[in-house]
Design an enzyme around this catalytic site. Sequence first.
Site, PDB file in Angstrom:
ATOM      1  N   PRO A  80     132.976  48.064  61.076  1.00  0.00           N
ATOM      2  CA  PRO A  80     133.438  47.905  62.456  1.00  0.00           C
ATOM      3  C   PRO A  80     132.663  46.884  63.288  1.00  0.00           C
ATOM      4  O   PRO A  80     131.968  47.226  64.241  1.00  0.00           O
ATOM      5  CB  PRO A  80     133.304  49.318  63.019  1.00  0.00           C
ATOM      6  CG  PRO A  80     132.173  49.907  62.247  1.00  0.00           C
ATOM      7  CD  PRO A  80     132.288  49.334  60.872  1.00  0.00           C
ATOM      8  N   CYS A  81     132.830  45.616  62.950  1.00  0.00           N
ATOM      9  CA  CYS A  81     132.140  44.565  63.694  1.00  0.00           C
ATOM     10  C   CYS A  81     132.630  44.475  65.135  1.00  0.00           C
ATOM     11  O   CYS A  81     131.932  43.948  65.993  1.00  0.00           O
ATOM     12  CB  CYS A  81     132.263  43.221  62.985  1.00  0.00           C
ATOM     13  SG  CYS A  81     133.942  42.705  62.644  1.00  0.00           S
ATOM     14  N   HIS A  82     133.802  45.027  65.417  1.00  0.00           N
ATOM     15  CA  HIS A  82     134.316  45.018  66.784  1.00  0.00           C
ATOM     16  C   HIS A  82     133.464  45.889  67.711  1.00  0.00           C
ATOM     17  O   HIS A  82     133.547  45.757  68.923  1.00  0.00           O
ATOM     18  CB  HIS A  82     135.778  45.480  66.812  1.00  0.00           C
ATOM     19  CG  HIS A  82     135.991  46.852  66.278  1.00  0.00           C
ATOM     20  ND1 HIS A  82     136.093  47.107  64.925  1.00  0.00           N
ATOM     21  CD2 HIS A  82     136.091  48.052  66.900  1.00  0.00           C
ATOM     22  CE1 HIS A  82     136.260  48.402  64.747  1.00  0.00           C
ATOM     23  NE2 HIS A  82     136.259  49.002  65.936  1.00  0.00           N
TER      24      HIS A  82
END
Length: 119
Positions: A80-82
Amino acid sequence: SEDPAALTPWAEAAFGRQGGEARLHLIGAPFQIKVWEALLAVPSGQVTTYSEIARAIGHPGAVRAVGTAVGRNPISYLIPCHRALRKTGALGGYHWGLPVKRALLAWESARAEAAASGP
């Protein structure tokens, strides 16, 4: 030929209400793997900063390198780089566009709020 049923367990793990498991085999430099593992530790509906990730992996001065590793994440939603933001709270960049990042964060936040409020 494509087999949509083969992807069902991964989609359920990522987006399903019941949770699940998606096993990943990531290829990257050791530093990148540490950053991606730190991202995996951020719960859905929450965010972190590049600085917090740098501290979590034992490299507090490597904020820019963390940003680069976050940007090189090969699996956009499962890692989950967001959930990584700038220290100021600004969204920062996102390979798939800021509207997508905003939508993912809003969706996760809404799911977390709904889960907290009960059935």
